[in-house]
Design an enzyme around this catalytic site. Structure first.
Site, mmCIF file in Angstrom:
data_model
loop_
_atom_site.group_PDB
_atom_site.id
_atom_site.type_symbol
_atom_site.label_atom_id
_atom_site.label_comp_id
_atom_site.label_asym_id
_atom_site.label_seq_id
_atom_site.Cartn_x
_atom_site.Cartn_y
_atom_site.Cartn_z
ATOM 1 N N ASP A 26 0.815 -1.213 -0.093
ATOM 2 C CA ASP A 26 -0.057 0.158 -0.021
ATOM 3 C C ASP A 26 0.939 1.170 -0.081
ATOM 4 O O ASP A 26 0.259 2.293 0.704
ATOM 5 C CB ASP A 26 -0.859 -0.041 1.169
ATOM 6 C CG ASP A 26 -1.906 -1.169 1.142
ATOM 7 O OD1 ASP A 26 -1.968 -1.914 0.299
ATOM 8 O OD2 ASP A 26 -2.914 -1.303 2.216
ATOM 9 N N GLU A 74 -4.702 -0.953 -1.366
ATOM 10 C CA GLU A 74 -6.127 -0.815 -0.483
ATOM 11 C C GLU A 74 -7.078 -0.024 -1.506
ATOM 12 O O GLU A 74 -6.555 1.276 -1.696
ATOM 13 C CB GLU A 74 -5.908 -0.444 0.806
ATOM 14 C CG GLU A 74 -7.239 -0.512 1.458
ATOM 15 C CD GLU A 74 -7.339 -0.166 3.035
ATOM 16 O OE1 GLU A 74 -6.038 -0.042 3.553
ATOM 17 O OE2 GLU A 74 -8.250 -0.084 3.543
ATOM 18 N N LYS A 131 -6.690 -4.773 -3.195
ATOM 19 C CA LYS A 131 -7.167 -5.494 -2.041
ATOM 20 C C LYS A 131 -8.007 -4.399 -1.302
ATOM 21 O O LYS A 131 -8.240 -3.509 -1.306
ATOM 22 C CB LYS A 131 -6.214 -6.000 -1.045
ATOM 23 C CG LYS A 131 -5.418 -4.793 -0.306
ATOM 24 C CD LYS A 131 -4.294 -5.518 0.419
ATOM 25 C CE LYS A 131 -3.519 -4.309 1.031
ATOM 26 N NZ LYS A 131 -4.207 -3.756 2.220
ATOM 27 N N LYS A 134 -7.407 -4.893 4.669
ATOM 28 C CA LYS A 134 -6.365 -4.599 5.416
ATOM 29 C C LYS A 134 -5.278 -5.502 4.872
ATOM 30 O O LYS A 134 -4.148 -5.338 4.672
ATOM 31 C CB LYS A 134 -6.392 -4.416 6.864
ATOM 32 C CG LYS A 134 -7.462 -3.301 7.315
ATOM 33 C CD LYS A 134 -7.207 -1.875 6.668
ATOM 34 C CE LYS A 134 -8.342 -0.889 7.131
ATOM 35 N NZ LYS A 134 -8.212 0.217 6.269
ATOM 36 N N VAL A 159 3.112 0.245 4.251
ATOM 37 C CA VAL A 159 2.454 1.042 5.248
ATOM 38 C C VAL A 159 0.959 0.563 5.461
ATOM 39 O O VAL A 159 0.467 -0.132 4.503
ATOM 40 C CB VAL A 159 2.358 2.589 4.751
ATOM 41 C CG1 VAL A 159 3.639 3.286 4.845
ATOM 42 C CG2 VAL A 159 1.604 2.832 3.654
ATOM 43 N N THR A 160 0.559 0.730 6.579
ATOM 44 C CA THR A 160 1.121 1.163 7.835
ATOM 45 C C THR A 160 1.682 0.038 8.664
ATOM 46 O O THR A 160 1.093 -1.248 8.559
ATOM 47 C CB THR A 160 0.305 2.046 8.658
ATOM 48 O OG1 THR A 160 -0.906 1.399 8.909
ATOM 49 C CG2 THR A 160 -0.060 3.301 8.002
ATOM 50 N N CYS A 164 -1.818 -2.406 7.692
ATOM 51 C CA CYS A 164 -1.905 -3.561 6.636
ATOM 52 C C CYS A 164 -0.798 -4.252 6.472
ATOM 53 O O CYS A 164 -0.833 -5.474 6.186
ATOM 54 C CB CYS A 164 -2.186 -2.673 5.446
ATOM 55 S SG CYS A 164 -3.854 -2.086 5.201
ATOM 56 N N GLN A 204 8.096 -13.678 21.214
ATOM 57 C CA GLN A 204 7.758 -15.047 21.522
ATOM 58 C C GLN A 204 8.516 -15.970 20.591
ATOM 59 O O GLN A 204 7.811 -16.803 19.988
ATOM 60 C CB GLN A 204 6.326 -15.250 21.605
ATOM 61 C CG GLN A 204 5.553 -14.387 22.698
ATOM 62 C CD GLN A 204 3.922 -14.886 22.541
ATOM 63 O OE1 GLN A 204 3.725 -15.850 23.071
ATOM 64 N NE2 GLN A 204 3.395 -13.661 22.077
HETATM 65 C C1 C5J Z 1 -2.965 0.423 5.484
HETATM 66 C C2 C5J Z 1 -4.864 1.692 6.760
HETATM 67 N N1 C5J Z 1 -2.707 0.421 4.397
HETATM 68 N N2 C5J Z 1 -3.842 2.246 7.669
HETATM 69 N N3 C5J Z 1 -4.310 0.982 5.767
HETATM 70 O O1 C5J Z 1 -2.583 0.374 6.395
HETATM 71 O O2 C5J Z 1 -5.913 2.137 6.810
#
Ligand code: C5J
Length: 232
Positions: A26, A74, A131, A134, A159-160, A164, A204
């Site tokens: 994204d 996205e 997509k 997320k 990102v972020t 996502c 972990q």
């Molecule tokens: C992504 C969002 N790409 N933060 N989307 O992380 O809404």
């Protein structure tokens, strides 16, 4: 292609490049540039810029090695029929998904804001996954593409970090893919969420995957020596 070995957390890794892909999540104008979805949600979009330089270097190295590179975006169909109403209805009506902003309709496919930033623009032969959610596996053919190419390891950037990137890594982990998140090639509007997002992945014993800085990976890729071809 040979294996590459590099420092990572929770432990160093050795990766067969023939079975690895770079997945860039994204890196769209809507998230990174003023006037897009990220800013509409009240975020300081300049915070994501730090990831662009390192990611550009990793992208160049991956292309040089002939590694599979996959980009994701996205976004939704223009009629928003693939957008859950609860997602669309969030926030101020003038800055919601589908509303008209300075870069076209927010998070809608085909609009300028939905496109990938020019610095990381996909080459013609690099798959771009559109997509609606997320996670990059949800309602997409990403898994099919990876399995068809025998990929078992993903270098994940974008990102972020906590949204996502994290969702995609969790989806990938459940499907049996090994994920290596490149920490400085990811970004968040919230530094504390970036740190927590990375911490959750590698905690972990690497419950969702590994985290590495781009430098050791780039150094390892640069050190690859291919056998000289025999003359004639
Ligand atoms: C992504 C969002 N790409 N933060 N989307 O992380 O809404």
């Amino acid at each position: 292609m040979p294996n590459v070995t590099f420092e990572a957390e929770p432990a160093p890794l050795s990766v067969d490049l023939d079975r690895a892909a770079l997945v860039i999540i994204d890196m769209q104008r809507d998230f990174l540039e003023p006037g897009g979805f990220g800013e509409a949600l009240g975020n300081d979009v300049s915070r994501l810029q730090a990831a662009v330089g390192p990611l550009k270097q990793v992208l160049a190295a991956a292309r040089q090695q002939g590694m599979l590179v996959i980009h994701t975006r996205e976004g939704h169909r223009p009629d928003l029929s693939d957008a859950p109403p609860h997602k669309v209805e969030r926030g101020d009506p003038s800055t919601r998904i589908g509303a008209i902003g300075p870069m076209g309709r927010i998070l809608v496919r085909g609009e300028p804001g939905h496109d990938i930033i020019s610095e990381l623009y996909p080459l013609a032969d690099e798959p771009v996954i559109d997509k609606p959610g997320k996670g990059a596996f949800y309602q997409t053919d990403l898994e099919l593409m990876l399995r068809n190419r025998g990929i078992d390891t993903l270098f994940v950037c974008g990102v972020t970090t906590e949204v996502c990137v994290n969702t995609t890594v969790r989806e990938a982990n459940d499907r049996g893919f090994r994920c290596i998140v490149l920490s400085d090639c990811c970004g968040s509007y919230f530094p504390e969420f970036h740190a927590a997002g990375l911490a959750m992945i590698k905690a972990q014993g690497g419950i969702f995957g590994s985290v590495a800085a781009s430098k050791p990976v780039l150094n390892s890729l640069a050190s690859i020596r291919y056998p000289a071809r025999a003359a004639g």
